[in-house]
Design a protein around this motif. Structure first.
Motif, PDB file in Angstrom:
ATOM      1  N   GLN A  72      59.433  60.790  61.669  1.00  0.00           N
ATOM      2  CA  GLN A  72      58.576  61.491  60.709  1.00  0.00           C
ATOM      3  C   GLN A  72      59.031  62.935  60.516  1.00  0.00           C
ATOM      4  O   GLN A  72      59.121  63.414  59.393  1.00  0.00           O
ATOM      5  N   ALA A  73      59.331  63.620  61.592  1.00  0.00           N
ATOM      6  CA  ALA A  73      59.789  65.006  61.490  1.00  0.00           C
ATOM      7  C   ALA A  73      61.117  65.077  60.737  1.00  0.00           C
ATOM      8  O   ALA A  73      61.302  65.959  59.890  1.00  0.00           O
ATOM      9  N   ASP A  74      62.020  64.160  61.019  1.00  0.00           N
ATOM     10  CA  ASP A  74      63.305  64.145  60.303  1.00  0.00           C
ATOM     11  C   ASP A  74      63.085  63.916  58.816  1.00  0.00           C
ATOM     12  O   ASP A  74      63.733  64.554  57.974  1.00  0.00           O
ATOM     13  N   TRP A  75      62.194  62.985  58.475  1.00  0.00           N
ATOM     14  CA  TRP A  75      61.924  62.685  57.062  1.00  0.00           C
ATOM     15  C   TRP A  75      61.369  63.923  56.355  1.00  0.00           C
ATOM     16  O   TRP A  75      61.871  64.335  55.319  1.00  0.00           O
ATOM     17  N   TRP A  76      60.347  64.546  56.940  1.00  0.00           N
ATOM     18  CA  TRP A  76      59.753  65.727  56.322  1.00  0.00           C
ATOM     19  C   TRP A  76      60.722  66.909  56.311  1.00  0.00           C
ATOM     20  O   TRP A  76      60.698  67.727  55.384  1.00  0.00           O
ATOM     21  N   SER A  77      61.592  67.007  57.300  1.00  0.00           N
ATOM     22  CA  SER A  77      62.607  68.054  57.305  1.00  0.00           C
ATOM     23  C   SER A  77      63.516  67.922  56.079  1.00  0.00           C
ATOM     24  O   SER A  77      63.845  68.914  55.427  1.00  0.00           O
ATOM     25  N   GLN A  78      63.906  66.695  55.759  1.00  0.00           N
ATOM     26  CA  GLN A  78      64.728  66.455  54.571  1.00  0.00           C
ATOM     27  C   GLN A  78      63.951  66.718  53.290  1.00  0.00           C
ATOM     28  O   GLN A  78      64.486  67.281  52.335  1.00  0.00           O
ATOM     29  N   VAL A  79      62.695  66.307  53.244  1.00  0.00           N
ATOM     30  CA  VAL A  79      61.866  66.514  52.054  1.00  0.00           C
ATOM     31  C   VAL A  79      61.747  67.993  51.729  1.00  0.00           C
ATOM     32  O   VAL A  79      61.941  68.417  50.595  1.00  0.00           O
ATOM     33  N   LEU A  80      61.422  68.787  52.746  1.00  0.00           N
ATOM     34  CA  LEU A  80      61.138  70.208  52.532  1.00  0.00           C
ATOM     35  C   LEU A  80      62.335  71.132  52.711  1.00  0.00           C
ATOM     36  O   LEU A  80      62.294  72.288  52.299  1.00  0.00           O
ATOM     37  N   GLY A  81      63.383  70.632  53.370  1.00  0.00           N
ATOM     38  CA  GLY A  81      64.505  71.514  53.697  1.00  0.00           C
ATOM     39  C   GLY A  81      64.154  72.478  54.810  1.00  0.00           C
ATOM     40  O   GLY A  81      64.704  73.573  54.888  1.00  0.00           O
ATOM     41  N   TRP A  82      63.217  72.075  55.682  1.00  0.00           N
ATOM     42  CA  TRP A  82      62.787  72.922  56.797  1.00  0.00           C
ATOM     43  C   TRP A  82      63.462  72.466  58.069  1.00  0.00           C
ATOM     44  O   TRP A  82      63.467  71.278  58.397  1.00  0.00           O
ATOM     45  N   PRO A  83      64.008  73.386  58.843  1.00  0.00           N
ATOM     46  CA  PRO A  83      64.633  73.017  60.114  1.00  0.00           C
ATOM     47  C   PRO A  83      63.601  72.850  61.237  1.00  0.00           C
ATOM     48  O   PRO A  83      62.459  73.317  61.131  1.00  0.00           O
ATOM     49  N   MET A 120      37.366  89.620  63.007  1.00  0.00           N
ATOM     50  CA  MET A 120      38.654  89.335  62.392  1.00  0.00           C
ATOM     51  C   MET A 120      38.784  87.823  62.224  1.00  0.00           C
ATOM     52  O   MET A 120      38.526  87.062  63.147  1.00  0.00           O
ATOM     53  N   PRO A 121      39.192  87.364  61.052  1.00  0.00           N
ATOM     54  CA  PRO A 121      39.359  85.917  60.854  1.00  0.00           C
ATOM     55  C   PRO A 121      40.544  85.369  61.653  1.00  0.00           C
ATOM     56  O   PRO A 121      41.465  86.103  61.988  1.00  0.00           O
ATOM     57  N   VAL A 122      40.490  84.089  61.939  1.00  0.00           N
ATOM     58  CA  VAL A 122      41.599  83.452  62.635  1.00  0.00           C
ATOM     59  C   VAL A 122      42.738  83.182  61.666  1.00  0.00           C
ATOM     60  O   VAL A 122      42.561  83.178  60.448  1.00  0.00           O
ATOM     61  N   ARG A 123      43.890  82.936  62.202  1.00  0.00           N
ATOM     62  CA  ARG A 123      45.093  82.682  61.416  1.00  0.00           C
ATOM     63  C   ARG A 123      45.357  81.187  61.351  1.00  0.00           C
ATOM     64  O   ARG A 123      45.334  80.494  62.368  1.00  0.00           O
ATOM     65  N   TRP A 124      45.622  80.674  60.143  1.00  0.00           N
ATOM     66  CA  TRP A 124      46.027  79.282  59.977  1.00  0.00           C
ATOM     67  C   TRP A 124      47.466  79.201  60.450  1.00  0.00           C
ATOM     68  O   TRP A 124      48.371  79.791  59.865  1.00  0.00           O
ATOM     69  N   TYR A 125      47.709  78.462  61.512  1.00  0.00           N
ATOM     70  CA  TYR A 125      49.020  78.453  62.157  1.00  0.00           C
ATOM     71  C   TYR A 125      49.875  77.257  61.761  1.00  0.00           C
ATOM     72  O   TYR A 125      51.061  77.399  61.495  1.00  0.00           O
ATOM     73  N   SER A 126      49.297  76.061  61.751  1.00  0.00           N
ATOM     74  CA  SER A 126      50.097  74.881  61.432  1.00  0.00           C
ATOM     75  C   SER A 126      49.223  73.736  60.952  1.00  0.00           C
ATOM     76  O   SER A 126      48.002  73.758  61.095  1.00  0.00           O
ATOM     77  N   VAL A 127      49.872  72.744  60.392  1.00  0.00           N
ATOM     78  CA  VAL A 127      49.244  71.474  60.056  1.00  0.00           C
ATOM     79  C   VAL A 127      49.840  70.462  61.019  1.00  0.00           C
ATOM     80  O   VAL A 127      51.066  70.363  61.147  1.00  0.00           O
ATOM     81  N   VAL A 128      48.979  69.727  61.717  1.00  0.00           N
ATOM     82  CA  VAL A 128      49.431  68.740  62.686  1.00  0.00           C
ATOM     83  C   VAL A 128      49.343  67.357  62.060  1.00  0.00           C
ATOM     84  O   VAL A 128      48.314  66.994  61.486  1.00  0.00           O
ATOM     85  N   ILE A 129      50.436  66.605  62.146  1.00  0.00           N
ATOM     86  CA  ILE A 129      50.497  65.264  61.582  1.00  0.00           C
ATOM     87  C   ILE A 129      50.627  64.264  62.720  1.00  0.00           C
ATOM     88  O   ILE A 129      51.605  64.284  63.473  1.00  0.00           O
ATOM     89  N   ASP A 130      49.609  63.412  62.840  1.00  0.00           N
ATOM     90  CA  ASP A 130      49.657  62.330  63.824  1.00  0.00           C
ATOM     91  C   ASP A 130      50.619  61.265  63.323  1.00  0.00           C
ATOM     92  O   ASP A 130      50.618  60.929  62.129  1.00  0.00           O
ATOM     93  N   CYS A 131      51.432  60.724  64.215  1.00  0.00           N
ATOM     94  CA  CYS A 131      52.378  59.689  63.799  1.00  0.00           C
ATOM     95  C   CYS A 131      52.776  58.829  64.988  1.00  0.00           C
ATOM     96  O   CYS A 131      52.549  59.186  66.134  1.00  0.00           O
ATOM     97  N   GLN A 132      53.350  57.698  64.683  1.00  0.00           N
ATOM     98  CA  GLN A 132      53.804  56.800  65.730  1.00  0.00           C
ATOM     99  C   GLN A 132      55.238  57.107  66.142  1.00  0.00           C
ATOM    100  O   GLN A 132      55.585  56.983  67.301  1.00  0.00           O
ATOM    101  N   ASP A 133      56.075  57.504  65.194  1.00  0.00           N
ATOM    102  CA  ASP A 133      57.460  57.851  65.496  1.00  0.00           C
ATOM    103  C   ASP A 133      57.674  59.323  65.149  1.00  0.00           C
ATOM    104  O   ASP A 133      58.010  59.675  64.019  1.00  0.00           O
ATOM    105  N   VAL A 134      57.444  60.173  66.122  1.00  0.00           N
ATOM    106  CA  VAL A 134      57.478  61.622  65.924  1.00  0.00           C
ATOM    107  C   VAL A 134      58.817  62.090  65.352  1.00  0.00           C
ATOM    108  O   VAL A 134      58.855  62.845  64.386  1.00  0.00           O
ATOM    109  N   VAL A 135      59.900  61.640  65.934  1.00  0.00           N
ATOM    110  CA  VAL A 135      61.227  62.099  65.497  1.00  0.00           C
ATOM    111  C   VAL A 135      61.529  61.635  64.073  1.00  0.00           C
ATOM    112  O   VAL A 135      61.979  62.422  63.234  1.00  0.00           O
TER     113      VAL A 135
END
Length: 133
Positions: free
Chosen positions: A18-29, A1-16
């Motif tokens: 970056q996550a806030d910025w991408w949350s606004q870009v995509l509309g993802w909570p 059985m193939p594995v499941r692609w679960y997530s894309v991990v983004i390395d960053c210096q300011d986690v919060v």
């Protein structure tokens, strides 16, 4: 059985930030937030229908984790974003620029149908022409 692609991990210096910025870009909570990790998932992932979807058919999330070093070279992997079929690519590019994205040159030339941008920490991504799928 193939594995499941679960997530894309983004390395960053300011986690919060970056996550806030991408949350606004995509509309993802945020689905999870800690000092050393923030996880974003599509809004439909919070629905009962999503929970009933077999795991191998579910979409991926974005995970932001801290690293001490800054970005120094072009990404080997990037995200492609696509406006909806009735949306305007130029308007979406402008929205992202207004949010803090910058234009990026990765050697794409001038005759391409996509626009290359970088997020506030310099990670390149593309904005494609409008798509319906």
């Amino acid at each position: 059985m193939p594995v499941r692609w679960y997530s894309v991990v983004i390395d960053c210096q300011d986690v919060v930030a970056q996550a806030d910025w991408w949350s606004q870009v995509l509309g993802w909570p945020k689905a999870y937030e800690a000092e050393d990790e923030v996880v974003l998932i599509p809004p439909h992932a919070f629905t009962d229908a999503y929970r009933e979807t077999p795991p191998q058919e579910r979409g991926q999330g974005l995970v932001f984790v801290p690293v001490p070093e800054g970005k120094t070279v072009k990404n080997r992997l990037h995200l492609d974003l696509a406006p909806g079929p009735d949306d305007d690519q130029a308007a979406e590019v402008q929205r992202l620029l207004d949010m803090g994205a910058t234009r990026a040159d990765v050697g794409q030339g001038e005759d391409v149908s996509w626009v290359v941008l970088a997020d506030p920490e310099g990670n390149e991504f593309c904005v494609l022409s409008a798509r319906d799928i």
